[in-house]
Design a protein around this motif. Sequence first.
Motif, PDB file in Angstrom:
ATOM      1  N   GLU A   1     -41.610  14.561  36.052  1.00  0.00           N
ATOM      2  CA  GLU A   1     -41.031  14.786  34.715  1.00  0.00           C
ATOM      3  C   GLU A   1     -40.597  13.470  34.086  1.00  0.00           C
ATOM      4  OE1 GLU A   1     -41.241  17.421  32.798  1.00  0.00           O
ATOM      5  OE2 GLU A   1     -42.348  18.283  34.487  1.00  0.00           O
ATOM      6  N   ASP A   2     -40.076  12.546  34.895  1.00  0.00           N
ATOM      7  CA  ASP A   2     -39.718  11.219  34.380  1.00  0.00           C
ATOM      8  C   ASP A   2     -40.956  10.525  33.822  1.00  0.00           C
ATOM      9  OD1 ASP A   2     -37.028  11.497  35.229  1.00  0.00           O
ATOM     10  OD2 ASP A   2     -37.557  10.762  37.236  1.00  0.00           O
ATOM     11  N   VAL A   3     -42.043  10.602  34.559  1.00  0.00           N
ATOM     12  CA  VAL A   3     -43.288   9.965  34.118  1.00  0.00           C
ATOM     13  C   VAL A   3     -43.799  10.652  32.857  1.00  0.00           C
ATOM     14  CG1 VAL A   3     -45.680   9.453  34.759  1.00  0.00           C
ATOM     15  CG2 VAL A   3     -43.849   9.179  36.446  1.00  0.00           C
ATOM     16  N   ARG A   4     -43.734  11.983  32.811  1.00  0.00           N
ATOM     17  CA  ARG A   4     -44.195  12.709  31.618  1.00  0.00           C
ATOM     18  C   ARG A   4     -43.393  12.328  30.374  1.00  0.00           C
ATOM     19  NH1 ARG A   4     -44.922  18.020  34.947  1.00  0.00           N
ATOM     20  NH2 ARG A   4     -47.105  17.782  35.521  1.00  0.00           N
ATOM     21  N   VAL A   5     -42.083  12.161  30.526  1.00  0.00           N
ATOM     22  CA  VAL A   5     -41.258  11.739  29.389  1.00  0.00           C
ATOM     23  C   VAL A   5     -41.732  10.368  28.888  1.00  0.00           C
ATOM     24  CG1 VAL A   5     -38.928  10.981  28.731  1.00  0.00           C
ATOM     25  CG2 VAL A   5     -39.242  13.133  29.940  1.00  0.00           C
ATOM     26  N   GLY A   6     -42.009   9.469  29.819  1.00  0.00           N
ATOM     27  CA  GLY A   6     -42.525   8.156  29.432  1.00  0.00           C
ATOM     28  C   GLY A   6     -43.870   8.257  28.719  1.00  0.00           C
ATOM     29  N   LEU A   7     -44.747   9.126  29.210  1.00  0.00           N
ATOM     30  CA  LEU A   7     -46.054   9.301  28.576  1.00  0.00           C
ATOM     31  C   LEU A   7     -45.918   9.920  27.186  1.00  0.00           C
ATOM     32  CD1 LEU A   7     -48.258  10.491  31.587  1.00  0.00           C
ATOM     33  CD2 LEU A   7     -47.988   8.176  30.664  1.00  0.00           C
ATOM     34  N   LEU A   8     -44.976  10.844  27.034  1.00  0.00           N
ATOM     35  CA  LEU A   8     -44.732  11.423  25.703  1.00  0.00           C
ATOM     36  C   LEU A   8     -44.239  10.352  24.734  1.00  0.00           C
ATOM     37  CD1 LEU A   8     -43.063  14.847  26.549  1.00  0.00           C
ATOM     38  CD2 LEU A   8     -45.244  14.489  25.382  1.00  0.00           C
ATOM     39  N   ALA A   9     -43.382   9.471  25.216  1.00  0.00           N
ATOM     40  CA  ALA A   9     -42.902   8.377  24.366  1.00  0.00           C
ATOM     41  C   ALA A   9     -44.062   7.472  23.956  1.00  0.00           C
ATOM     42  CB  ALA A   9     -41.816   7.579  25.094  1.00  0.00           C
ATOM     43  N   ILE A  10     -44.933   7.163  24.897  1.00  0.00           N
ATOM     44  CA  ILE A  10     -46.113   6.349  24.582  1.00  0.00           C
ATOM     45  C   ILE A  10     -46.987   7.071  23.559  1.00  0.00           C
ATOM     46  CG2 ILE A  10     -48.287   5.458  25.516  1.00  0.00           C
ATOM     47  CD1 ILE A  10     -46.720   4.847  28.133  1.00  0.00           C
ATOM     48  N   ALA A  11     -47.206   8.371  23.762  1.00  0.00           N
ATOM     49  CA  ALA A  11     -48.060   9.140  22.852  1.00  0.00           C
ATOM     50  C   ALA A  11     -47.482   9.179  21.439  1.00  0.00           C
ATOM     51  CB  ALA A  11     -48.253  10.553  23.389  1.00  0.00           C
ATOM     52  N   SER A  12     -46.167   9.085  21.305  1.00  0.00           N
ATOM     53  CA  SER A  12     -45.561   9.137  19.975  1.00  0.00           C
ATOM     54  C   SER A  12     -45.975   7.952  19.102  1.00  0.00           C
ATOM     55  CB  SER A  12     -44.034   9.203  20.084  1.00  0.00           C
ATOM     56  OG  SER A  12     -43.509   7.952  20.486  1.00  0.00           O
ATOM     57  N   PHE A  13     -46.415   6.874  19.712  1.00  0.00           N
ATOM     58  CA  PHE A  13     -46.832   5.700  18.942  1.00  0.00           C
ATOM     59  C   PHE A  13     -48.150   5.900  18.209  1.00  0.00           C
ATOM     60  CE2 PHE A  13     -44.179   2.725  21.793  1.00  0.00           C
ATOM     61  CZ  PHE A  13     -43.063   2.935  20.998  1.00  0.00           C
ATOM     62  N   ARG A  14     -48.841   7.026  18.468  1.00  0.00           N
ATOM     63  CA  ARG A  14     -50.069   7.313  17.717  1.00  0.00           C
ATOM     64  C   ARG A  14     -49.800   7.370  16.218  1.00  0.00           C
ATOM     65  NH1 ARG A  14     -51.225  11.570  21.659  1.00  0.00           N
ATOM     66  NH2 ARG A  14     -50.426  13.018  20.127  1.00  0.00           N
TER      67      ARG A  14
END
Length: 195
Positions: free
Chosen positions: A155-168
């Motif tokens: 879940e920690d990793v998923r939160v980080g990936l969601l943050a990265i995806a927000s930069f789209r």
Amino acid sequence: MRGARAVLTRKPRTDAKRDRGQIVAVARAAFAAEGLDLPVREIARRAGLGVATVYRHFPSRSDLISAVLVEQVTLCGAEMRAALADPDPWRALSGTIRRFAERQVSDRGLNEALLGSHAAGAPFAEQRRAHAGALARLVERARSAGAVRDGVSVEDVRVGLLAIASFRALPAEKAAAATQRLANLLLAGLSQRQP
């Protein structure tokens, strides 16, 4: 002789195969950069083909979008299998995170469809679940090997990936730098290795 001719006409012509490949390649690049709303006539123009040729290969716009997304999902699946086969748990996890980050910039429109609420992504829900399961195994392997900090969860990793995806949502030139920087911060935060 008549039977032989019938068999020959059933085989796809070389130019038809080439045209289909050209259409998918052009559509993939266009959809990745500009999103799935690009008109079919624009795909045809960029491919140097007539609109009728595109519709001959892909009877509907959704057929073309699906062909492009299938290619993308297949590539992601192959990369996840390769990561799971990598004997180095940290390299496998960090490489997966970096590839995810790079795709948020290079495949913006495709990722919006696959990871967002676009209807075109719905048929790929099962593959997304499989990729999520593979990510969980990568995190667990890295944790078991002591490559990530104690207590790090998928879940920690998923939160980080969601943050990265927000930069789209950022303009492409800003997204590239911000995405890379956030990926580096995420990996530094996950890593057990101390600077």
